[in-house]
Design a protein around this motif. Structure first.
Motif, PDB file in Angstrom:
ATOM      1  N   PRO A 295       0.802  -1.230   0.000  1.00 26.61           N
ATOM      2  CA  PRO A 295       0.000   0.000   0.000  1.00 26.61           C
ATOM      3  C   PRO A 295       0.829   1.272   0.000  1.00 26.61           C
ATOM      4  CG  PRO A 295      -0.006  -1.016   2.182  1.00 26.61           C
ATOM      5  CD  PRO A 295       0.654  -1.991   1.259  1.00 26.61           C
ATOM      6  N   PHE A 296       2.122   1.174   0.316  1.00 23.87           N
ATOM      7  CA  PHE A 296       2.978   2.360   0.361  1.00 23.87           C
ATOM      8  C   PHE A 296       3.474   2.772  -1.029  1.00 23.87           C
ATOM      9  CE2 PHE A 296       3.670   0.028   4.390  1.00 23.87           C
ATOM     10  CZ  PHE A 296       3.214   0.981   5.284  1.00 23.87           C
ATOM     11  N   ILE A 297       3.434   1.859  -1.983  1.00 27.64           N
ATOM     12  CA  ILE A 297       4.011   2.119  -3.297  1.00 27.64           C
ATOM     13  C   ILE A 297       2.963   2.674  -4.258  1.00 27.64           C
ATOM     14  CG2 ILE A 297       5.063   1.032  -5.331  1.00 27.64           C
ATOM     15  CD1 ILE A 297       6.534  -0.825  -3.437  1.00 27.64           C
ATOM     16  N   ASP A 298       3.276   3.792  -4.854  1.00 27.78           N
ATOM     17  CA  ASP A 298       2.332   4.451  -5.765  1.00 27.78           C
ATOM     18  C   ASP A 298       2.437   3.919  -7.189  1.00 27.78           C
ATOM     19  OD1 ASP A 298       1.198   6.500  -3.899  1.00 27.78           O
ATOM     20  OD2 ASP A 298       3.295   7.095  -3.777  1.00 27.78           O
ATOM     21  N   VAL A 299       3.658   3.691  -7.666  1.00 29.05           N
ATOM     22  CA  VAL A 299       3.860   3.233  -9.045  1.00 29.05           C
ATOM     23  C   VAL A 299       5.030   2.248  -9.071  1.00 29.05           C
ATOM     24  CG1 VAL A 299       4.151   3.925 -11.459  1.00 29.05           C
ATOM     25  CG2 VAL A 299       3.227   5.557  -9.814  1.00 29.05           C
ATOM     26  N   VAL A 300       4.914   1.237  -9.944  1.00 28.20           N
ATOM     27  CA  VAL A 300       5.987   0.263 -10.127  1.00 28.20           C
ATOM     28  C   VAL A 300       6.612   0.474 -11.509  1.00 28.20           C
ATOM     29  CG1 VAL A 300       6.604  -2.183 -10.188  1.00 28.20           C
ATOM     30  CG2 VAL A 300       4.757  -1.400  -8.688  1.00 28.20           C
ATOM     31  N   TYR A 301       7.926   0.675 -11.528  1.00 30.81           N
ATOM     32  CA  TYR A 301       8.649   0.881 -12.775  1.00 30.81           C
ATOM     33  C   TYR A 301       9.631  -0.258 -13.021  1.00 30.81           C
ATOM     34  CZ  TYR A 301       7.049   5.745 -12.835  1.00 30.81           C
ATOM     35  OH  TYR A 301       6.279   6.886 -12.865  1.00 30.81           O
ATOM     36  N   VAL A 302       9.781  -0.614 -14.276  1.00 27.37           N
ATOM     37  CA  VAL A 302      10.826  -1.541 -14.686  1.00 27.37           C
ATOM     38  C   VAL A 302      11.763  -0.782 -15.611  1.00 27.37           C
ATOM     39  CG1 VAL A 302      11.367  -3.587 -16.080  1.00 27.37           C
ATOM     40  CG2 VAL A 302       9.474  -3.648 -14.437  1.00 27.37           C
ATOM     41  N   SER A 303      13.049  -0.855 -15.304  1.00 29.36           N
ATOM     42  CA  SER A 303      14.072  -0.222 -16.154  1.00 29.36           C
ATOM     43  C   SER A 303      14.746  -1.323 -16.953  1.00 29.36           C
ATOM     44  CB  SER A 303      15.100   0.507 -15.276  1.00 29.36           C
ATOM     45  OG  SER A 303      16.233   0.877 -16.055  1.00 29.36           O
ATOM     46  N   THR A 304      14.624  -1.263 -18.274  1.00 29.33           N
ATOM     47  CA  THR A 304      15.191  -2.342 -19.085  1.00 29.33           C
ATOM     48  C   THR A 304      15.647  -1.850 -20.452  1.00 29.33           C
ATOM     49  OG1 THR A 304      14.814  -4.591 -19.916  1.00 29.33           O
ATOM     50  CG2 THR A 304      12.971  -3.041 -20.072  1.00 29.33           C
ATOM     51  N   ASP A 305      16.558  -2.625 -21.032  1.00 31.78           N
ATOM     52  CA  ASP A 305      17.037  -2.356 -22.391  1.00 31.78           C
ATOM     53  C   ASP A 305      16.551  -3.430 -23.355  1.00 31.78           C
ATOM     54  OD1 ASP A 305      18.469  -4.448 -21.275  1.00 31.78           O
ATOM     55  OD2 ASP A 305      20.328  -3.957 -22.320  1.00 31.78           O
ATOM     56  N   ASP A 306      15.637  -4.282 -22.872  1.00 28.74           N
ATOM     57  CA  ASP A 306      15.246  -5.471 -23.622  1.00 28.74           C
ATOM     58  C   ASP A 306      13.762  -5.434 -23.988  1.00 28.74           C
ATOM     59  OD1 ASP A 306      16.172  -8.515 -24.182  1.00 28.74           O
ATOM     60  OD2 ASP A 306      14.133  -8.507 -23.379  1.00 28.74           O
ATOM     61  N   ALA A 307      13.440  -5.671 -25.256  1.00 26.51           N
ATOM     62  CA  ALA A 307      12.049  -5.588 -25.730  1.00 26.51           C
ATOM     63  C   ALA A 307      11.158  -6.662 -25.116  1.00 26.51           C
ATOM     64  CB  ALA A 307      12.025  -5.698 -27.258  1.00 26.51           C
ATOM     65  N   GLU A 308      11.688  -7.871 -24.940  1.00 29.28           N
ATOM     66  CA  GLU A 308      10.875  -8.957 -24.361  1.00 29.28           C
ATOM     67  C   GLU A 308      10.567  -8.691 -22.899  1.00 29.28           C
ATOM     68  OE1 GLU A 308      11.574 -13.145 -26.290  1.00 29.28           O
ATOM     69  OE2 GLU A 308      13.538 -12.259 -25.866  1.00 29.28           O
ATOM     70  N   ILE A 309      11.559  -8.220 -22.158  1.00 29.62           N
ATOM     71  CA  ILE A 309      11.321  -7.881 -20.755  1.00 29.62           C
ATOM     72  C   ILE A 309      10.303  -6.754 -20.662  1.00 29.62           C
ATOM     73  CG2 ILE A 309      12.377  -6.923 -18.674  1.00 29.62           C
ATOM     74  CD1 ILE A 309      14.968  -8.353 -19.466  1.00 29.62           C
ATOM     75  N   LYS A 310      10.420  -5.773 -21.546  1.00 32.88           N
ATOM     76  CA  LYS A 310       9.484  -4.651 -21.559  1.00 32.88           C
ATOM     77  C   LYS A 310       8.058  -5.140 -21.779  1.00 32.88           C
ATOM     78  CE  LYS A 310       8.530  -0.264 -23.920  1.00 32.88           C
ATOM     79  NZ  LYS A 310       9.035   0.740 -24.897  1.00 32.88           N
ATOM     80  N   ALA A 311       7.874  -6.047 -22.727  1.00 34.93           N
ATOM     81  CA  ALA A 311       6.531  -6.573 -23.020  1.00 34.93           C
ATOM     82  C   ALA A 311       5.942  -7.291 -21.815  1.00 34.93           C
ATOM     83  CB  ALA A 311       6.600  -7.503 -24.223  1.00 34.93           C
ATOM     84  N   VAL A 312       6.760  -8.084 -21.135  1.00 30.75           N
ATOM     85  CA  VAL A 312       6.284  -8.817 -19.954  1.00 30.75           C
ATOM     86  C   VAL A 312       5.929  -7.834 -18.839  1.00 30.75           C
ATOM     87  CG1 VAL A 312       6.985 -10.381 -18.093  1.00 30.75           C
ATOM     88  CG2 VAL A 312       7.541 -10.945 -20.461  1.00 30.75           C
ATOM     89  N   ALA A 313       6.789  -6.848 -18.612  1.00 29.87           N
ATOM     90  CA  ALA A 313       6.540  -5.868 -17.554  1.00 29.87           C
ATOM     91  C   ALA A 313       5.232  -5.118 -17.792  1.00 29.87           C
ATOM     92  CB  ALA A 313       7.705  -4.889 -17.474  1.00 29.87           C
ATOM     93  N   LEU A 314       4.997  -4.697 -19.024  1.00 27.38           N
ATOM     94  CA  LEU A 314       3.761  -3.991 -19.349  1.00 27.38           C
ATOM     95  C   LEU A 314       2.546  -4.893 -19.175  1.00 27.38           C
ATOM     96  CD1 LEU A 314       4.931  -2.032 -22.537  1.00 27.38           C
ATOM     97  CD2 LEU A 314       4.419  -1.060 -20.277  1.00 27.38           C
ATOM     98  N   ALA A 315       2.694  -6.159 -19.541  1.00 27.29           N
ATOM     99  CA  ALA A 315       1.591  -7.117 -19.419  1.00 27.29           C
ATOM    100  C   ALA A 315       1.186  -7.324 -17.963  1.00 27.29           C
ATOM    101  CB  ALA A 315       1.978  -8.449 -20.048  1.00 27.29           C
TER     102      ALA A 315
END
Length: 220
Positions: A41-61
């Motif tokens: 409950p303390f966290i407002d937003v979760v960010y993933v920092s990546t240089d990889d398209a597959e990781i980005k797709a999973v994080a967004l999903a």
């Protein structure tokens, strides 16, 4: 005031290819950390920092926001704080940052909530988790073993308490990270004695151990 979680996750792992999106218990490795942060409950937003398209797709999903990490700070030798700083430099109003490493996917359920309360109530500027080491350690000097934390014949249970940084979670003031610091000199070391503290995935053996603990935790 805003608290965010940042999960750094580079592509191109050499020892365990594609490790950040390998399935652990049917869920991509990085998704375990995303879900864990989303439940706090303390966290407002979760960010993933990546240089990889597959990781980005999973994080967004899985509902995280993604910050594309430039190649200049995506090398093997680049410190983690570089990724955190890059995320913060592109936003305003962030006061506290929770760092969750994708390679530490298993964490005790209430650990983050307890850690954040401790962090706030103690008015710390950073906090990190540690675990007691129970091994007899030594150095090898000129082909001879020299005990470091014990004397020959000493019982393990009588060792002076030593602790290792287990990587389960870190909390830090955003202003510290902007100065390239995650753990300050007066950081709070939060002791966590749990089997999950021994999981840090870098090899197939590490992954197999994580799978074993994951299944055991579900069965219990």
């Amino acid at each position: 005031m805003k608290t965010i979680a940042i999960i750094p996750a580079r592509g191109g792992s050499k020892r365990l290819p594609g490790k950040n999106i390998r399935l652990l218990g049917g869920i991509p490795l990085i998704a375990h950390s995303i879900r864990y942060a989303q439940q706090c409950p303390f966290i407002d937003v979760v960010y993933v920092s990546t240089d990889d398209a597959e990781i980005k797709a999973v994080a967004l999903a899985y509902g995280a926001k993604v910050v594309d990490r430039p190649e200049t700070i995506s090398g093997d030798l680049e410190p983690t704080v570089s990724a955190l700083k890059h995320v913060l430099e592109n936003m305003e109003g962030v006061t506290d940052v929770v760092l969750l490493q994708a390679t530490n996917p298993l964490r005790p359920g209430e650990l983050l909530n307890e850690a954040f309360r401790k962090y706030e109530e103690g008015n710390y500027d950073s906090l990190f988790t540690v675990t007691r080491n129970h091994q007899k350690l030594g150095k090898i000097i000129e082909d001879k073993f020299v005990p470091f934390n014990y004397e020959i014949g000493q019982r393990s249970q009588d060792l002076e308490p030593l602790y290792f940084e287990n990587g389960l979670l870190y909390i830090s003031k955003a202003e510290l990270i902007l100065k390239d610091v995650i753990i300050s000199e007066n950081a709070c070391p939060m002791i966590v004695n749990h089997p999950f503290a021994n999981v840090d995935i870098d090899t197939q053996e590490d992954f197999d151990y994580a799978e074993y603990l994951f299944k055991k935790d579900i069965e219990n």
